[in-house]
Design an enzyme around this catalytic site. Structure first.
Site, short mmCIF file in Angstrom:
data_model
loop_
_atom_site.label_atom_id
_atom_site.label_comp_id
_atom_site.label_asym_id
_atom_site.label_seq_id
_atom_site.Cartn_x
_atom_site.Cartn_y
_atom_site.Cartn_z
N THR A 1 0.86 -1.41 -0.01
CA THR A 1 0.09 -0.15 -0.05
C THR A 1 0.93 1.15 -0.26
O THR A 1 0.52 2.34 -0.58
CB THR A 1 -0.83 0.19 1.26
OG1 THR A 1 -1.72 -1.35 1.21
CG2 THR A 1 -1.74 1.22 1.28
N SER B 1 1.70 -7.58 -0.53
CA SER B 1 2.52 -8.45 0.40
C SER B 1 2.10 -9.82 0.16
O SER B 1 2.77 -10.78 0.31
CB SER B 1 2.35 -8.11 1.73
OG SER B 1 1.11 -8.08 2.38
N THR C 1 1.10 -4.21 4.11
CA THR C 1 1.03 -4.44 5.63
C THR C 1 0.29 -5.92 5.88
O THR C 1 0.38 -6.26 7.08
CB THR C 1 0.09 -3.26 6.34
OG1 THR C 1 -1.09 -3.13 5.58
CG2 THR C 1 1.17 -2.05 6.20
N ASP C 2 -0.46 -6.58 4.75
CA ASP C 2 -1.72 -7.45 5.13
C ASP C 2 -0.45 -8.69 5.64
O ASP C 2 -0.91 -9.41 6.67
CB ASP C 2 -2.04 -8.01 3.83
CG ASP C 2 -3.32 -6.92 3.48
OD1 ASP C 2 -3.56 -5.95 4.23
OD2 ASP C 2 -3.59 -6.99 2.40
N1 DGL Z 1 -2.80 -4.31 1.58
C1 DGL Z 1 -1.62 -4.34 0.66
C2 DGL Z 1 -0.48 -5.35 1.09
O1 DGL Z 1 -0.76 -5.71 2.22
C3 DGL Z 1 -2.07 -4.67 -0.83
C4 DGL Z 1 -2.07 -3.46 -1.53
C5 DGL Z 1 -1.30 -3.36 -2.95
O2 DGL Z 1 0.10 -3.24 -2.88
O3 DGL Z 1 -1.70 -3.75 -3.96
O4 DGL Z 1 0.32 -5.55 0.24
#
Ligand code: DGL
Length: 365
Positions: A36, A73, A107-108
């Site tokens: 993100t 991620s 971050t996920d």
């Molecule tokens: N929430 C983001 C992650 O954890 C995904 C967003 C993205 O980079 O497409 O990677």
């Protein structure tokens, strides 16, 4: 795809001979993987964009950077974990004057990449994993602020020897303990049982505690020649959960299973049949808790007294041959949450198939 061009962003102004000598800034290297923090509408930010996004960077560090990947991620593969760990080890080995490394991540699943680095980087210098909850097209994007704080932590001598660190929202958490606790809030990264390691304040980075378990420079896991990690799956316990899924995972080639057990490790439905099947096939079973916090103690030796913490709990008596076999393949996750127990089990299984050795690893890391 990894772009290995290393670029300097700090602007050097030739000092006039009469000017007072400037103190040398610490050098920090940024490895961008996406997430993100980079996910701008209309085109993702690159490592270069991120490096140039921090007002005041020139007072904190001299920054070099490279693009390792630019994905969410959850799209990072196990092969990329290995490549990333090797790359970070290589950067440290080839540059004795580098103060630290910042890795950006979505971050996920950030805590997984961070814990993998915590176990596989063999250097006391800080590896700081940074992300953001709001993307660069959102009002209140906090990516540049988090990144600058990550750079300050990576540049801080106080961060040496503390393992891989996660920096968001002015807080420093250990990669060992931290987990994402909220889908959207900025204050999502928490270390539920043990709390933050430190904070990034206006004047300095302050540490309050450190991790006593083995990591980084004291880790025994060597990924230098590892081309793949053994398959380990996580199985959730819930009322009515059946063991056929466990049998299927074993038949699909899992070498290890992590049970996200109810409470202190209880299973449900016919999951015990599935776990007996796993043990018959020589698959190691690590019991963790799905509660998000708390320690699962190692199983007692066979023939140890009665007791236990519910059906399938690792501490019950092992009297039948099936139970004894199961016990011979059972390991406790200690206080690792299931997704981190999976990482530790993968690294352990890449080194050994000895149950006691695997339990030792869980107790030491
Ligand atoms: N929430 C983001 C992650 O954890 C995904 C967003 C993205 O980079 O497409 O990677």
């Amino acid at each position: 795809m990894r772009v290995r061009v290393i670029v300097f962003v700090a602007v050097f102004v030739a000092a006039a001979s009469s000017a007072p000598a400037q103190p040398t800034l610490p050098r920090v290297h940024l490895v961008a993987t996406g997430g993100t923090i980079s996910n701008r509408d209309g085109g993702r930010l690159t490592a270069e964009d991120l490096a140039k996004s921090m007002p005041g960077l020139d007072r904190a560090a001299t920054l070099t950077y490279e693009q390792f990947a630019n994905v969410a991620s959850s799209q990072i593969t196990l092969e990329q974990w290995l490549q990333l760990a090797r790359r970070v080890n290589e950067l440290f080995a080839n540059d004795r004057d580098l103060s630290g490394i910042v890795v950006t991540s979505g971050t996920d699943t950030l805590e997984e990449t961070a814990f993998f680095l915590h176990l596989t980087i063999h250097d006391p210098r800080p590896v700081v994993v940074v992300g953001s909850m709001r993307n660069p097209s959102t009002l209140g994007y906090e990516g540049a602020a988090n990144l600058l704080e990550g750079v300050r932590v990576a540049a801080s001598p106080a961060a040496r020897g503390k393992g891989a660190l996660v920096v968001l929202n002015d807080e420093v958490n250990s990669a060992r303990d931290v987990t994402k606790t909220d889908a959207l809030r900025l204050q999502t990264f928490r270390s539920p049982t043990h709390g933050v390691l430190g904070i990034v304040d206006r004047d300095r980075v302050v540490f309050f505690r450190e991790i006593l378990q083995r990591h980084t420079a004291k880790s025994e896991f060597d990924v230098a020649r590892l081309t793949a990690l053994p398959r380990v799956d996580v199985v959730m316990v819930y009322q009515g959960a059946t063991g056929d899924v466990i049998k299927a995972l074993v038949d699909l080639g899992a070498k290890g299973l992590v049970i996200a057990g109810a409470g202190a490790g209880a299973t449900s439905g016919t999951q015990n049949e599935g776990l007996d099947y796993a043990a018959e096939k020589g698959v190691f079973i690590v019991t963790a808790t799905r509660t998000g916090a708390g320690r699962i103690a190692p199983p007692q030796r066979p023939q140890a007294g009665a007791g236990g913490q519910g059906q399938g709990a690792p501490n019950g008596p092992a009297t039948t041959p099936a139970q004894q076999r199961r016990r011979a393949f059972s390991i406790s996750a200690e206080d690792h949450i299931p997704v981190k127990a999976r990482i530790l089990l993968m690294l352990a299984l890449a080194m050994t198939s000895n149950r006691d050795e695997i339990q030792r690893i869980f107790s030491e890391y």
